[in-house]
Design a protein around this motif. Structure first.
Motif, PDB file in Angstrom:
ATOM      1  N   THR A  75       0.837  -1.208   0.000  1.00 24.53           N
ATOM      2  CA  THR A  75       0.000   0.000   0.000  1.00 24.53           C
ATOM      3  C   THR A  75       0.872   1.259   0.000  1.00 24.53           C
ATOM      4  N   ILE A  76       0.345   2.282  -0.668  1.00 22.80           N
ATOM      5  CA  ILE A  76       1.000   3.590  -0.623  1.00 22.80           C
ATOM      6  C   ILE A  76       0.020   4.577   0.028  1.00 22.80           C
ATOM      7  N   GLY A  77       0.541   5.715   0.445  1.00 22.05           N
ATOM      8  CA  GLY A  77      -0.296   6.697   1.149  1.00 22.05           C
ATOM      9  C   GLY A  77      -1.249   7.421   0.196  1.00 22.05           C
ATOM     10  N   THR A  78      -2.130   8.236   0.776  1.00 20.61           N
ATOM     11  CA  THR A  78      -3.060   9.015  -0.041  1.00 20.61           C
ATOM     12  C   THR A  78      -2.583  10.472  -0.091  1.00 20.61           C
ATOM     13  N   GLY A  79      -3.175  11.237  -0.969  1.00 25.67           N
ATOM     14  CA  GLY A  79      -2.859  12.672  -1.028  1.00 25.67           C
ATOM     15  C   GLY A  79      -1.632  12.936  -1.881  1.00 25.67           C
ATOM     16  N   GLU A  80      -1.582  14.163  -2.401  1.00 26.65           N
ATOM     17  CA  GLU A  80      -0.504  14.530  -3.338  1.00 26.65           C
ATOM     18  C   GLU A  80       0.888  14.357  -2.739  1.00 26.65           C
ATOM     19  N   THR A  81       1.020  14.499  -1.387  1.00 27.73           N
ATOM     20  CA  THR A  81       2.372  14.391  -0.809  1.00 27.73           C
ATOM     21  C   THR A  81       2.915  12.969  -0.937  1.00 27.73           C
ATOM     22  N   SER A  82       2.016  11.995  -1.056  1.00 26.77           N
ATOM     23  CA  SER A  82       2.480  10.603  -1.226  1.00 26.77           C
ATOM     24  C   SER A  82       2.883  10.326  -2.665  1.00 26.77           C
ATOM     25  N   LYS A  83       2.571  11.259  -3.565  1.00 28.96           N
ATOM     26  CA  LYS A  83       2.958  11.036  -4.963  1.00 28.96           C
ATOM     27  C   LYS A  83       4.403  11.521  -5.139  1.00 28.96           C
ATOM     28  N   SER A  84       5.296  10.819  -4.461  1.00 30.80           N
ATOM     29  CA  SER A  84       6.664  11.324  -4.364  1.00 30.80           C
ATOM     30  C   SER A  84       7.669  10.229  -4.698  1.00 30.80           C
ATOM     31  N   ILE A  85       8.910  10.664  -4.923  1.00 32.61           N
ATOM     32  CA  ILE A  85       9.981   9.705  -5.186  1.00 32.61           C
ATOM     33  C   ILE A  85      10.205   8.831  -3.951  1.00 32.61           C
ATOM     34  N   ASP A  86       9.893   9.368  -2.759  1.00 30.14           N
ATOM     35  CA  ASP A  86      10.027   8.557  -1.535  1.00 30.14           C
ATOM     36  C   ASP A  86       9.107   7.335  -1.601  1.00 30.14           C
ATOM     37  N   SER A  87       7.882   7.537  -2.106  1.00 28.99           N
ATOM     38  CA  SER A  87       6.959   6.394  -2.241  1.00 28.99           C
ATOM     39  C   SER A  87       7.505   5.381  -3.238  1.00 28.99           C
ATOM     40  N   VAL A  88       8.104   5.892  -4.327  1.00 29.50           N
ATOM     41  CA  VAL A  88       8.657   5.011  -5.362  1.00 29.50           C
ATOM     42  C   VAL A  88       9.792   4.178  -4.759  1.00 29.50           C
ATOM     43  N   ILE A  89      10.677   4.838  -4.021  1.00 28.16           N
ATOM     44  CA  ILE A  89      11.823   4.139  -3.424  1.00 28.16           C
ATOM     45  C   ILE A  89      11.350   3.143  -2.355  1.00 28.16           C
ATOM     46  N   ALA A  90      10.366   3.579  -1.550  1.00 30.76           N
ATOM     47  CA  ALA A  90       9.849   2.670  -0.508  1.00 30.76           C
ATOM     48  C   ALA A  90       9.287   1.398  -1.153  1.00 30.76           C
ATOM     49  N   LEU A  91       8.577   1.558  -2.268  1.00 34.03           N
ATOM     50  CA  LEU A  91       8.031   0.378  -2.961  1.00 34.03           C
ATOM     51  C   LEU A  91       9.167  -0.529  -3.423  1.00 34.03           C
TER      52      LEU A  91
END
Ligand code: GLY
Length: 334
Positions: free
Chosen positions: A58-74
């Motif tokens: 799962t990834i977070g909601t909201g524009e702040t989760s649309k980040s390279i941090d989410s990509v790297i975490a995945l």
């Protein structure tokens, strides 16, 4: 269920549109895949029935989760799980999920196959098709990303049953756009036929210009004002809502340039009204600030404004110097 092909030679793929068709996902899992990584968000709450070894990320909601941090975490959690290059990723959710899942898939082990399963109208008619992936930077939206075509896109309209009212509006902002890009008049179409018609137009444009060297820019009709206000804190409009106001604004700009007449402007408003879309920004934007933001748009060339505008030859990108027209046209949407 209906199907349409995105014709991109060896990167061609089908877009399926129908009811109760999530089971189709199984057909597109490569035999080589031992693991299936399903990327979604907690609140989506859809269980894909997959026989192969699969795991939900799962990834977070909201524009702040649309980040390279989410990509790297995945990517890091895929390493932990042992996902390999012969495995596959499924993006299950709205545009944000499919953009981030496909972005991560495109760079993990230098590229893993991905299937998009959009669960919003906006995702089905736009974001999940065409291979653009993306994440935001603090400096702006979608400033990083890749072109990475999916293996298939599966649009099950049953997943829209619980879509909130605002999300419908967002989708219809994009649907309205296709009325000016060569779609048939979709007023009176069923939901499935509406999605199919939009997909037909988008796939044709993507097949002509996969990497946005030219024509594909018309998919940004109404987006220049939308992107500008999305950059401004305080504007409470979601993407599709902002696109709707942006379409009305683009019609005004074209009118002030003498590219279209009053009737065509009225037709734009009729289409936006039909989908119950917002016609005004809801708050004022300082015209000079607007000009600055327009000049920073990804489409703009140095010293020029570039807008996608309607005209005798249909909708096309137009570059010009004169900011006065842009200021004048703002009056109608303020
Ligand atoms: N959403 C615009 C594009 O796919 O080009």
């Amino acid at each position: 269920m209906k199907a349409i092909k995105v014709d991109l030679a060896e990167r061609s793929y089908p877009v399926l549109v129908g009811e109760n068709c999530l089971g189709e996902v199984e057909r597109y899992l490569p035999s080589s895949a031992k693991r299936v990584a399903i990327v979604t968000q907690e609140q989506i709450g859809i269980d894909l029935q997959i026989e192969k070894n699969h795991k939900v990320f799962t990834i977070g909601t909201g524009e702040t989760s649309k980040s390279i941090d989410s990509v790297i975490a995945l990517c890091r959690s895929w390493v932990d799980w042992g996902l390999t290059r012969s495995d596959i990723v499924i993006g299950l959710g709205g545009g944000m999920v499919t953009d981030i899942a496909a972005f991560a898939a495109s760079i993990y082990h230098r590229g893993l196959e991905v299937i998009n399963v959009p669960t919003t109208l906006l995702g089905m008619v736009d974001a999940a098709i065409g291979g653009k992936t993306g994440a935001n930077l603090p400096e702006g939206k979608n400033l990083i990303g890749t072109f990475w075509q999916p293996k298939a896109v599966i649009c099950d309209v049953d997943t829209l049953q619980t879509l909130p009212e605002r999300e419908w509006k967002c989708g219809y902002g994009e649907v309205a756009k296709y009325h000016f890009l060569g779609a048939d008049d979709m007023r009176g179409f069923s939901l499935i036929d509406t999605v199919m018609e939009c997909v037909k137009v988008k796939t044709r444009i993507v097949a002509e210009d996969e990497r946005e060297a030219g024509t594909r820019a018309i998919l940004n009709y109404g987006h220049t004002l939308a992107h500008a206000i999305e950059l401004e804190n305080g504007f409470a409009l979601a993407h599709g809502e902002a696109v709707a106001v942006g379409i009305r604004y683009a019609a005004q700009v074209a009118f002030h340039m003498g590219r279209i007449g009053e009737e065509r402007v009225a037709y734009h408003e009729e289409i936006l009204n039909h989908y119950g879309l917002q016609m005004k920004l809801g708050e004022r934007i300082d015209p000079q600030r607007a000009l600055l933001l327009f000049s920073r748009d990804k489409k703009s060339k140095p010293g020029l404004f570039t807008f996608v505008l309607d005209g005798d030859l249909g909708v096309e990108p137009v570059s010009f110097y004169d900011g006065n027209i842009l200021v004048k046209a703002l009056e109608v949407v303020q």
